[in-house]
Design an enzyme around this catalytic site. Structure first.
Site, PDB file in Angstrom:
ATOM      1  CG  ASP A   8      -1.854   1.231   1.237  1.00  0.00           C
ATOM      2  OD1 ASP A   8      -2.437   1.538   0.174  1.00  0.00           O
ATOM      3  OD2 ASP A   8      -1.984   1.895   2.282  1.00  0.00           O
ATOM      4  CB  SER A   9       0.165   4.754  -0.866  1.00  0.00           C
ATOM      5  OG  SER A   9      -1.025   4.826  -0.096  1.00  0.00           O
ATOM      6  CB  CYS A  71      -3.068   0.673  -2.506  1.00  0.00           C
ATOM      7  SG  CYS A  71      -3.113   2.438  -2.897  1.00  0.00           S
ATOM      8  CD  GLU A 156      -1.350   8.423   6.048  1.00  0.00           C
ATOM      9  OE1 GLU A 156      -0.238   8.666   6.545  1.00  0.00           O
ATOM     10  OE2 GLU A 156      -1.611   7.363   5.439  1.00  0.00           O
ATOM     11  CB  CYS A 190      -9.943   4.741   0.105  1.00  0.00           C
ATOM     12  SG  CYS A 190      -8.363   5.282   0.801  1.00  0.00           S
ATOM     13  CG  HIS A 192      -5.787   5.451   4.359  1.00  0.00           C
ATOM     14  ND1 HIS A 192      -5.054   4.852   3.375  1.00  0.00           N
ATOM     15  CD2 HIS A 192      -4.896   6.135   5.129  1.00  0.00           C
ATOM     16  CE1 HIS A 192      -3.770   5.171   3.540  1.00  0.00           C
ATOM     17  NE2 HIS A 192      -3.654   5.944   4.596  1.00  0.00           N
TER      18      HIS A 192
END
Ligand code: DGL
Length: 271
Positions: A8-9, A71, A156, A190, A192
């Protein structure tokens, strides 16, 4: 040891890894988060492709024969090129899978009224991948997509459960429901976004199902390994997990432990 690579990023893919380990605990996993260069969601097609290709080759060089792009942005912008050019040219016996196709496949059995909403990064939305994949399988489903550029920064920056998140979550939910008030299923497209799940649940109407990808990607991996014994046989099975990040490990370990709900001790690498 032949680990299953998970890329993943940044942190989001950990929500997928967690479900894979629950569903398929016997395998060894190698997670790579390109945290130093995240987020990918606002980057151009070429850049996401370059970064993702580097990450996949890094995981291959460490022995992985199967890599999951956990991702959506990388799946939307890089998977097809990697599968159609990089693998046949350089790695004909290795495989790379994404998260969009398994999500699209399952959605037909979840929506009742055939109206769905897709929440994702600007990159995933611009690619049009969800509408394309869903329409291929279920032409009768009405798909509305919405970019939620503030969701990843909220996660984040550890604001996903704070009061500040309420503003953006309610704003994006209202925006997508205005596009199509009949939506009965919202896809968190997504990796996240599961960290915002309680907030999204709070602002979505009771009638709306909110779908995170972790368990359905894990089920799809289980199915893939069943159908491909030539790949499955080569996956080592000691139940271990290892973490790599391109960022400072102290920062990664802290937030990754929140995602994984267990202590994480990563190694820093350069791509
Ligand atoms: N985890 C990525 C995804 O699923 C989003 C994070 C990013 O923008 O890098 O699209």
């Amino acid at each position: 040891m032949t680990q299953i690579g998970v890329f993943d990023s940044g942190y989001g893919g950990l929500t997928i890894l967690r479900e894979m380990r629950k569903r398929l605990p016997q395998y060894d996993y190698l997670y790579l988060g390109d945290n130093a260069r995240a987020p990918y969601g606002t980057r151009s097609f070429d850049v996401v492709l370059d970064f993702t290709r580097q990450a996949v080759e890094e995981l291959f060089s460490r022995g992985c024969r199967l890599v999951i792009l956990a991702c959506n942005t990388a799946s939307a912008k890089a998977l097809r090129t990697i599968q159609q050019t990089l693998l046949p040219e350089k790695y004909p016996d290795r495989r790379v899978l994404g998260v969009i196709r398994p999500t699209a496949e399952i959605i037909g059995s979840i929506t009742k009224n055939r109206h769905i909403g897709v929440l994702a990064t600007p990159g995933t939305i611009q690619s049009g991948s969800y509408t394309m994949e869903i329409k291929k399988l279920y032409p009768d489903i009405h798909v509305n997509e919405l970019a939620c550029p503030m969701f990843v920064p909220l996660v984040e920056n550890e604001e996903a459960t704070g009061p500040g998140a309420d503003y953006f979550v309610s704003k994006y939910i209202n925006m997508i429901m205005e596009k199509d008030p009949d939506i009965d299923t919202l896809i968190l497209a997504c990796t996240h976004y599961p960290l915002l799940f309680p907030k999204i649940r709070k602002f979505a109407s009771e009638k709306t199902k909110v779908i995170a990808q972790g368990d359905l990607v894990a089920n799809s991996l289980a199915d893939y390994l069943n159908r491909h014994p030539e790949i499955e046989n080569r996956c080592s099975k000691n139940g271990t997990v290892e973490f790599l990040t391109t960022e400072n490990t102290e920062k990664f370990n802290h937030l990754a432990s929140i995602f994984m709900k267990e202590p994480v001790d990563a190694t820093r690498i350069m791509l």
